[in-house]
Design an enzyme around this catalytic site. Structure first.
Site, mmCIF file in Angstrom:
data_model
loop_
_atom_site.group_PDB
_atom_site.id
_atom_site.type_symbol
_atom_site.label_atom_id
_atom_site.label_comp_id
_atom_site.label_asym_id
_atom_site.label_seq_id
_atom_site.Cartn_x
_atom_site.Cartn_y
_atom_site.Cartn_z
ATOM 1 C CG ASP A 66 -1.971 -1.014 0.978
ATOM 2 O OD1 ASP A 66 -2.226 -1.437 -0.135
ATOM 3 O OD2 ASP A 66 -2.758 -1.077 1.973
ATOM 4 C CG ASN A 141 -3.444 6.293 4.239
ATOM 5 O OD1 ASN A 141 -4.483 6.050 3.907
ATOM 6 N ND2 ASN A 141 -2.431 5.856 4.606
ATOM 7 C CG HIS A 171 -1.383 19.681 26.314
ATOM 8 N ND1 HIS A 171 -0.530 20.740 25.847
ATOM 9 C CD2 HIS A 171 -0.522 18.756 26.155
ATOM 10 C CE1 HIS A 171 0.644 20.414 25.680
ATOM 11 N NE2 HIS A 171 0.766 19.217 25.927
ATOM 12 C CG ASP A 173 1.067 13.140 21.731
ATOM 13 O OD1 ASP A 173 1.434 13.738 22.742
ATOM 14 O OD2 ASP A 173 1.381 11.764 21.848
ATOM 15 C CB THR A 184 -7.053 0.271 7.934
ATOM 16 O OG1 THR A 184 -6.435 0.914 6.538
ATOM 17 C CG2 THR A 184 -8.571 -0.037 7.700
ATOM 18 C CB ALA A 208 -1.629 11.297 23.528
#
Length: 278
Positions: A66, A141, A171, A173, A184, A208
């Site tokens: 891919d 993607n 806040h 990442d 996926t 996160a």
């Protein structure tokens, strides 16, 4: 046969190069005009051009995983692509190597006879600066906006606005916006939902976050704005490759790209691919 075909083989993959050579021989015997990518030309011994120069041909064949097809799609835009799978999962590459000669020559013959083949379009995304003059290369993607680095001390405050209304601010990442194709990939590793390829949706997911909201599924035409603050540096990234440095506070608009990726030939079985995910 009045058909122009480009063939791109995965770099440094002898199996891919051998298959490319077989395809060149078979297509040229039928009278097709064939070129290979310049990284493969020496191994195959035929006409070679940069992948971007294949844009506008009748068909481009991608041999690899891919990742190879993602690279080809970035370079050739809306030119029809057929993926031959040498990878593990193959969500985009539906053709097995043993079937490649038959499928490619049949497609070329159909193009020669009718001028078109059945295809499906895959949505791509673009990221642009709201008050800055930049636009990333389209992403098949996902688009990601994140702080200077992942992990402790490296995040940023990122606000998510959907059609002008604030959905979340935390806040984190970072935040990613994924297409069904990208559901996926990075999206899944960040806890986002799987999206069936036939669904016309986008996924917005925090990465996160200290004050997380659930991943949000929206319509493709939704106006998505990501606002980055409380960090000296941040980045907008397209498909993990094309990167734009941001000087916070900064706003990034994520929207549909003008040109979709056009896949031709057999379609991969989505659920079989899920069984191969680690």
């Amino acid at each position: 046969m009045d058909v122009a075909v480009g063939i791109v083989a995965q770099r440094d993959n002898e199996r891919a190069q051998a298959l490319a050579a077989s395809l060149v021989d078979a297509l040229e015997r039928e009278g097709a005009s064939v070129v290979v990518d310049d990284a493969t030309g020496g191994a195959v011994g035929t006409s070679a051009v940069p992948v971007a120069a294949m844009a506008g041909r009748d068909l481009v064949v991608s041999i690899g995983g891919d990742g190879t097809l993602l690279f080809v799609a970035r370079e050739v835009g809306s030119t029809p692509i057929l993926g031959i799978n040498l990878g593990e999962v193959g969500f985009l590459n539906a053709v097995a190597p043993d079937d490649a000669l038959g499928v490619v020559t049949e497609l070329a013959a159909e193009l020669d006879e009718t001028g078109s083949v059945e295809e499906r379009e895959l949505t791509r995304l673009r990221a642009t600066g709201v008050e800055a003059d930049w636009t990333l290369e389209p992403a098949l993607n996902e688009i990601v906006v994140h702080g200077p680095r992942r992990g402790s001390g490296g995040g940023a405050t990122v606000g998510i606005d959907i059609d002008g209304q604030r959905y979340a601010e935390s806040h984190a990442d970072g935040v990613l916006v994924a297409t069904p194709t990208g559901s996926t990939a990075y999206n899944l590793s960040e806890g986002g939902p799987l999206v069936h390829p036939s669904a016309e949706t986008l996924v917005v997911a925090q990465m996160a976050a200290t004050e997380p909201m659930p991943p949000l599924v929206v319509e493709p035409e939704t106006e998505i704005t990501l606002t980055v603050s409380e960090t000296e540096t941040a980045y907008a990234i397209s498909d993990g490759r094309n990167r734009q440095r941001l000087d916070p506070p900064a706003e990034v608009s994520v929207s549909l790209a003008n040109d979709a990726v056009r896949l031709v030939g057999p379609q991969a079985n989505f659920f079989d691919g899920l069984d191969k995910l680690e």
